[in-house]
Design an enzyme around this catalytic site. Structure first.
Site, mmCIF file in Angstrom:
data_model
loop_
_atom_site.group_PDB
_atom_site.id
_atom_site.type_symbol
_atom_site.label_atom_id
_atom_site.label_comp_id
_atom_site.label_asym_id
_atom_site.label_seq_id
_atom_site.Cartn_x
_atom_site.Cartn_y
_atom_site.Cartn_z
ATOM 1 N N SER A 175 6.359 -8.129 -1.612
ATOM 2 C CA SER A 175 5.150 -8.628 -0.725
ATOM 3 C C SER A 175 5.622 -8.572 0.845
ATOM 4 O O SER A 175 6.653 -9.122 1.184
ATOM 5 C CB SER A 175 4.788 -10.120 -1.106
ATOM 6 O OG SER A 175 4.198 -10.742 -0.152
ATOM 7 N N ASP A 326 -3.585 -1.955 -0.711
ATOM 8 C CA ASP A 326 -4.903 -2.387 -0.382
ATOM 9 C C ASP A 326 -5.860 -1.105 -0.383
ATOM 10 O O ASP A 326 -7.048 -1.659 -0.256
ATOM 11 C CB ASP A 326 -4.996 -2.728 1.079
ATOM 12 C CG ASP A 326 -4.242 -3.970 1.327
ATOM 13 O OD1 ASP A 326 -4.174 -4.805 0.664
ATOM 14 O OD2 ASP A 326 -3.850 -4.219 2.665
#
Ligand code: S3P
Length: 444
Positions: A175, A326
């Site tokens: 992340s 994404d």
């Protein structure tokens, strides 16, 4: 939020078929725009940002920094001048800082504000208030930060603790937001902070810290920096957002017989996994890299030329997920229009984005007649010759809304997409650009 019902009522109607063609530039990169504002704010001197994304998410960051006493000018929509206040110059806010829909803002601000000498509270919209924050709280607490959440979710209440200590931390998930939060806190901590990632995630923070003069050591999957370093203001040229370009890349793969060119796109290799996935499916994509010079931290930029070609389904492995994290809404639309089956596993993170993107895509694709199976950590689907039409609930998620707008190129009936106001968080002007490219879309 008082305008919540009006926002939820915003929808798109997209007529089926048509094609896309032309040369376009999508708006600036969201991740880089957030970081340019934040690092500019804590630098010494004035940072000029060009190509800034004037989307709602980045404007939330801008608003929060203003509330923290940073003077920010906007000579134009995409140009920003940040008058840096230095590492100790932020001032106590007088009210909770509203991050809107922006997960990146909330997580990075948690790292930035944990070592301040004042307290602060971070809040957001209904979607953000449901998202997990424990992932940043855990390493920051190890550094001595005092942060309270509501069962791991916002509001994030930060009791400023100026004397954090450096840590060595292995991230349990890849992340960039967690990595960045710890690096920002590490800048203010005593000692050397070292992070190790399980897989590479976007490295914009590392690059930009280098551009602001911070010495950072990168070795394999580890990053280390010494606390107490100062940032020196610089100029930041924000490239067009690859994640916004993704919708037009997929549109061109599906219906761009005459070719589509997307200019000045950021092609940082930690972001462009979608290109590799689409190429494996048979896509015709050419990357013309632009010279960006060798300045520290420079982001690679390219013009992308895409032409329609037949696609076939693929298997996506867990290790490939972070590099296209994404882009899965757009990717699943490409897969739905490809021949054969597509399988994505190891994508649990997609369940905690602006919406549960696995469930949102599974439901929406089923509405369009695409056979699919939602898996705990992924999605299986069988590509269809053509898609049907119908009404799709975007769940207030900008990328779900834009992905289904692209799907209309291969649909046999109109697609109506509900709850689309949040497209403005990342892609102001989406409808205008999509219409110019050839999508038959209108906002209702
Ligand atoms: C972002 C990192 C990614 C991405 C998000 C933006 C960033 O999240 O999904 O849209 O700017 O750092 P994670 O780092 O949580 O995967």
């Amino acid at each position: 939020m008082s305008d919540a019902p009006a926002r939820a009522a915003a929808r798109y109607r997209v007529l089926p078929g048509g094609g896309v063609a032309g040369t376009f530039t999508v708006p600036g990169d969201k991740s880089i725009s957030h970081r340019a504002l934040m690092l500019g704010a804590i630098a010494t001197g004035d940072t000029r940002i060009g190509g800034f994304l004037a989307g709602e998410d980045c404007l939330s960051t801008l608003g929060a920094l203003t509330a923290l006493g940073v003077r920010i000018e906007r000579p134009s929509d995409t140009e920003v001048l940040v008058h840096g206040v230095g590492m100790e110059g932020l001032a106590a806010p007088t009210a909770p800082l509203d991050m809107g829909n922006a997960g990146t803002a909330m997580r990075l601000f948690t790292g930035l504000l944990a070592p301040q000498k004042f307290n602060s509270t971070l809040i957001g919209d209904a979607s953000l208030m449901r998202r997990p924050m424990q992932r940043v709280v855990v390493p920051l607490a190890m550094m001595g930060a005092q942060i309270r959440t509501h069962d791991g979710r916002p509001p994030v209440e930060i009791r400023g603790t100026p004397h954090l200590r450096a840590i060595h931390y292995s991230l349990p998930v890849a992340s960039a937001q967690v990595k960045s939060a710890v690096l920002l806190a590490g800048l203010a901590a005593a000692g050397r902070t070292r992070l190790t990632e399980p897989a590479p995630s976007r490295d914009h923070t590392e690059r930009m810290l280098a551009a602001f003069g911070v010495a950072l050591e990168r070795e394999g999957r580890s990053i280390a920096l010494e606390g107490g370093q100062r940032l020196t203001a610089t100029q930041v040229a924000v490239p067009a957002d690859f994640s916004s370009a993704a919708f037009f890349i997929v549109a061109a793969c599906l219906a761009g017989a005459a070719g589509v060119t997307l200019t000045n796109v950021g092609v940082n290799p930690t972001r462009t996994g979608l290109l590799e996935l689409l190429r494996r499916m048979g896509a015709d994509i050419r990357v013309h890299e632009r010279a960006v010079g060798g300045a520290p931290g420079a982001e690679p930029v390219a013009d992308l030329e895409i032409r329609q070609s037949p696609l076939h389904g693929i298997t996506v492995h867990e290790s490939e997920v972070p590099l296209s994290i994404d882009e899965f809404p757009a990717f699943f639309v490409a897969a739905a229009c490809a021949s054969g089956e597509t399988l994505v596993r190891g994508a649990l993170e997609l369940r905690v984005k602006e919406s549960d993107r696995l469930a949102a895509m599974a439901d929406g694709l089923a509405t369009l007649g695409v056979e699919n199976q939602l898996l705990p950590d992924g999605l299986w689907l069988r590509g269809a010759e053509g898609l049907g039409g119908g009404t799709i609930d975007s769940r207030g998620d900008h990328r779900i809304a834009m992905a289904f707008a692209v799907a209309a190129l291969k649909a046999s009936a109109p697609i109506e997409i509900l709850d689309v106001a949040n497209v403005a968080t990342s892609f102001p002007g989406f409808v205008g650009l999509a219409r110019a490219a050839g999508l038959r879309i209108e906002a209702l």
